[in-house]
Write a protein that holds these residues in place. Structure first.
Motif, PDB file in Angstrom:
ATOM      1  N   THR A   1       0.819  -1.221   0.000  1.00 16.55           N
ATOM      2  CA  THR A   1       0.000   0.000   0.000  1.00 16.55           C
ATOM      3  C   THR A   1       0.848   1.264   0.000  1.00 16.55           C
ATOM      4  O   THR A   1       0.444   2.294   0.541  1.00 16.55           O
ATOM      5  N   VAL A   2       2.039   1.202  -0.611  1.00 20.91           N
ATOM      6  CA  VAL A   2       2.917   2.372  -0.629  1.00 20.91           C
ATOM      7  C   VAL A   2       2.226   3.565  -1.275  1.00 20.91           C
ATOM      8  O   VAL A   2       2.253   4.687  -0.744  1.00 20.91           O
ATOM      9  N   ASP A   3       1.600   3.357  -2.430  1.00 17.76           N
ATOM     10  CA  ASP A   3       0.954   4.465  -3.133  1.00 17.76           C
ATOM     11  C   ASP A   3      -0.189   5.070  -2.330  1.00 17.76           C
ATOM     12  O   ASP A   3      -0.461   6.271  -2.430  1.00 17.76           O
ATOM     13  N   GLN A   4      -0.862   4.271  -1.531  1.00 13.42           N
ATOM     14  CA  GLN A   4      -1.998   4.757  -0.759  1.00 13.42           C
ATOM     15  C   GLN A   4      -1.583   5.367   0.589  1.00 13.42           C
ATOM     16  O   GLN A   4      -2.202   6.322   1.068  1.00 13.42           O
ATOM     17  N   ASP A   5      -0.543   4.816   1.210  1.00 13.62           N
ATOM     18  CA  ASP A   5      -0.210   5.183   2.592  1.00 13.62           C
ATOM     19  C   ASP A   5       0.932   6.182   2.734  1.00 13.62           C
ATOM     20  O   ASP A   5       1.068   6.817   3.780  1.00 13.62           O
ATOM     21  N   ILE A   6       1.767   6.317   1.704  1.00 12.41           N
ATOM     22  CA  ILE A   6       2.944   7.195   1.809  1.00 12.41           C
ATOM     23  C   ILE A   6       2.694   8.476   1.023  1.00 12.41           C
ATOM     24  O   ILE A   6       2.572   8.444  -0.202  1.00 12.41           O
ATOM     25  N   PRO A   7       2.603   9.629   1.688  1.00 13.29           N
ATOM     26  CA  PRO A   7       2.370  10.897   0.981  1.00 13.29           C
ATOM     27  C   PRO A   7       3.503  11.203   0.002  1.00 13.29           C
ATOM     28  O   PRO A   7       4.683  11.032   0.320  1.00 13.29           O
ATOM     29  N   SER A   8       3.143  11.661  -1.167  1.00 11.65           N
ATOM     30  CA  SER A   8       4.125  12.004  -2.184  1.00 11.65           C
ATOM     31  C   SER A   8       4.428  13.492  -2.154  1.00 11.65           C
ATOM     32  O   SER A   8       3.753  14.271  -1.463  1.00 11.65           O
ATOM     33  N   ASN A   9       5.431  13.890  -2.911  1.00 11.16           N
ATOM     34  CA  ASN A   9       5.722  15.312  -3.075  1.00 11.16           C
ATOM     35  C   ASN A   9       4.472  16.026  -3.577  1.00 11.16           C
ATOM     36  O   ASN A   9       3.703  15.480  -4.367  1.00 11.16           O
ATOM     37  N   HIS A  10       4.264  17.234  -3.102  1.00  9.67           N
ATOM     38  CA  HIS A  10       3.134  18.106  -3.425  1.00  9.67           C
ATOM     39  C   HIS A  10       1.867  17.741  -2.652  1.00  9.67           C
ATOM     40  O   HIS A  10       0.839  18.408  -2.801  1.00  9.67           O
ATOM     41  N   SER A  11       1.928  16.702  -1.827  1.00 13.59           N
ATOM     42  CA  SER A  11       0.797  16.375  -0.957  1.00 13.59           C
ATOM     43  C   SER A  11       0.798  17.298   0.252  1.00 13.59           C
ATOM     44  O   SER A  11       1.862  17.659   0.762  1.00 13.59           O
ATOM     45  N   PRO A  12      -0.392  17.673   0.775  1.00 13.07           N
ATOM     46  CA  PRO A  12      -0.432  18.482   1.997  1.00 13.07           C
ATOM     47  C   PRO A  12       0.072  17.724   3.217  1.00 13.07           C
ATOM     48  O   PRO A  12       0.282  18.313   4.270  1.00 13.07           O
ATOM     49  N   PHE A  13       0.296  16.411   3.068  1.00 10.14           N
ATOM     50  CA  PHE A  13       0.795  15.583   4.169  1.00 10.14           C
ATOM     51  C   PHE A  13       2.274  15.234   4.009  1.00 10.14           C
ATOM     52  O   PHE A  13       2.825  14.507   4.827  1.00 10.14           O
ATOM     53  N   PHE A  14       2.919  15.755   2.958  1.00 12.71           N
ATOM     54  CA  PHE A  14       4.317  15.405   2.700  1.00 12.71           C
ATOM     55  C   PHE A  14       5.229  16.063   3.732  1.00 12.71           C
ATOM     56  O   PHE A  14       5.288  17.289   3.836  1.00 12.71           O
ATOM     57  N   ALA A  15       5.940  15.237   4.489  1.00 17.00           N
ATOM     58  CA  ALA A  15       6.833  15.752   5.530  1.00 17.00           C
ATOM     59  C   ALA A  15       7.959  14.755   5.756  1.00 17.00           C
ATOM     60  O   ALA A  15       7.793  13.775   6.499  1.00 17.00           O
ATOM     61  N   PRO A  16       9.113  14.939   5.124  1.00 14.18           N
ATOM     62  CA  PRO A  16      10.231  14.016   5.324  1.00 14.18           C
ATOM     63  C   PRO A  16      10.610  13.924   6.799  1.00 14.18           C
ATOM     64  O   PRO A  16      10.651  14.945   7.508  1.00 14.18           O
ATOM     65  N   VAL A  17      10.849  12.702   7.284  1.00 13.08           N
ATOM     66  CA  VAL A  17      11.377  12.554   8.632  1.00 13.08           C
ATOM     67  C   VAL A  17      12.767  13.190   8.638  1.00 13.08           C
ATOM     68  O   VAL A  17      13.565  12.986   7.720  1.00 13.08           O
ATOM     69  N   ILE A  18      13.056  14.002   9.639  1.00 11.72           N
ATOM     70  CA  ILE A  18      14.270  14.823   9.579  1.00 11.72           C
ATOM     71  C   ILE A  18      15.531  13.973   9.530  1.00 11.72           C
ATOM     72  O   ILE A  18      16.435  14.218   8.719  1.00 11.72           O
ATOM     73  N   GLN A  19      15.619  12.979  10.400  1.00 13.14           N
ATOM     74  CA  GLN A  19      16.783  12.094  10.397  1.00 13.14           C
ATOM     75  C   GLN A  19      16.335  10.645  10.214  1.00 13.14           C
ATOM     76  O   GLN A  19      15.280  10.267  10.715  1.00 13.14           O
TER      77      GLN A  19
END
Length: 450
Positions: free
Chosen positions: A400-418
């Motif tokens: 479910t990567v496409d469904q569960d992992i926010p992509s770039n330009h998503s309002p939920f996109f937030a890279p884990v800092i480390q």
């Protein structure tokens, strides 16, 4: 020194010169919390300028306001023999982008953006978010710059940093070049850049050849005749006209593009009217096209124009439609020789489980290649993951990567800092060292900690 020895020497330098990223995590959070739209990156550029000017011994010559708020910095390093001498060896350009997107952030982070800006493109006030990771790119490049300064006795050459505005509209790189970038900084021997994307944090990927698609963006206005919703027979409804166009556009890829080729046609916006009981007199569509070669691109664009014109005529529109190109991104095609050298360095340092040298093409688009194409220099672009390892592994297990992992330009996109930031900093530093001549001397770093 042979190629394998130089590769190992570059990798060992990263261990010899660690960098505390605590201060950079604070910088990242600040930039994320205070994003700026394309063409308005003034405060971000000032933050970059201020930080670079305060690095140990302040070795960078900084050029501001190139092609808008673009900034370039040059460090001519002669292997510790003095900044007054021109750096010998290779000139390496490292690039990061600075602009954010008109997206309302929904990450729930304590440092989430609440910024609202007036977009110069249309005059409308919009919520703003770093939804594409440019805040991470800026921070990684600033940290890599400090690291390279601290190990200055161990390499020689000329380091050029480019902090580019207006990438999201595909015009920032060209604006910097047209604004005299290469009259202010040395023409590089190699141009390098990276992008965070929704892969597992701590991993990297790239490939030889076509690594990112090209992109064209259009604004289309279809004209009707407005009137009262109770009397549609007296009007020509542009909403129905535009809706028919949206449906018909979906057939271009499925029925006109060779299945072995690649193209994407997306209608990202359709707007008409203001209230329920009024039939508008025009409708606006915003259309995005992705392609990987010129022949397919021209075929798709011609099909869009044909469909728009035909639907307008079939509807009896009082005026011909308008189709205006708002931006264009070139394809990104990694140079084979440079990509192979980087793959050797990345593979040695990060290991085969973390670095993929033959990844799939990403159908997103970038204007990064303009910095290399404009001066006929080779370039390579790579990607590094920003998704929490546990979340990625679980989504991968469930399919479910496409469904569960926010992509770039998503309002939920937030890279884990480390370890995302550490990976990005290591990659930029190692990439530069891969092309700089290295010194074997063991001079002390402390002289640059004053």
């Amino acid at each position: 020194m042979g190629g394998q020895e130089m590769k190992m020497e570059a990798s060992s330098l990263l261990a010899d010169f660690p960098l505390d990223l605590g201060p950079y995590e604070k910088i990242y959070k600040h930039i994320h919390k205070h994003p700026e739209l394309s063409l308005q990156e003034k405060a971000t550029a000032e933050l970059v300028r201020s930080h670079l000017s305060k690095l140990p011994s302040s070795p960078f010559v900084i050029h501001s306001d190139i092609g808008g708020h673009g900034l370039a910095a040059v460090f001519r390093n002669h292997g510790g023999k003095g900044d007054e001498e021109r750096g010998q060896g290779t000139t390496v350009l490292l690039r990061a982008e600075m602009d954010a997107l008109p997206v309302e952030e929904k990450t729930g982070l304590e440092y989430a953006s609440e910024v609202v800006m007036r977009d110069v493109a249309d005059g409308l006030s919009k919520k703003v978010m770093h939804a594409c990771g440019h805040d991470m790119h800026i921070t990684c490049l600033l940290a890599a710059a400090e690291r390279l300064v601290r190990m200055r006795d161990r390499w020689k050459g000329t380091l050029v940093l480019v902090f580019q505005p207006n990438e999201e509209r595909g015009a920032g790189a060209k604006a910097m070049v047209d604004g005299g970038l290469y009259s202010k900084v040395p023409v590089p021997d190699v141009v390098l850049g990276q992008h965070v994307h929704p892969d597992r944090t701590g991993t990297l990927s790239s490939k030889i050849g076509l690594v990112m698609a090209g992109s064209d963006n259009f604004r289309i206005r279809m004209y009707g005749r407005g009137g009262h919703a109770s009397s549609p027979q007296t009007t020509i409804d542009p909403v129905v006209m535009a809706a028919s166009v949206v449906v018909r556009l979906q057939t271009i890829v499925s029925r006109e593009v060779d299945p072995s080729d690649m193209a994407v046609v997306t209608v990202g916006s359709l707007q008409a009217g203001q209230v329920e009981n009024v039939i508008a007199d025009y409708a606006d569509l915003k259309v995005n096209v992705r392609s990987t070669n010129d022949k397919t691109r021209e075929k798709v664009l011609a099909a869009i124009q044909r469909i728009v014109n035909a639907e307008s005529q079939a509807s009896g529109a009082p005026r011909e439609p308008e189709m205006v190109q708002t931006s264009r991104f070139p394809t990104t095609i990694n140079d084979e020789t440079v990509a192979n050298r980087l793959a050797a360095s990345f593979g040695d340092y990060f290991g085969p489980d973390a670095f993929d040298p033959a990844s799939s093409r990403w159908n997103a688009s970038e204007d990064f290649s303009v910095l290399g194409r404009s001066c006929d220099r080779p370039y390579v672009f790579w990607f590094f993951g920003g998704t929490d390892a546990r979340l990625w592994d679980e989504a991968k297990r469930r399919g479910t990567v496409d469904q569960d992992i926010p992509s770039n330009h998503s309002p939920f996109f937030a890279p884990v800092i480390q370890p995302t930031m550490q990976t990005g900093v290591d990659a930029l530093t190692l990439a530069a060292l891969t092309f700089f001549p290295l010194n074997n001397n063991e001079r002390r770093e402390e002289r640059y900690l004053e």
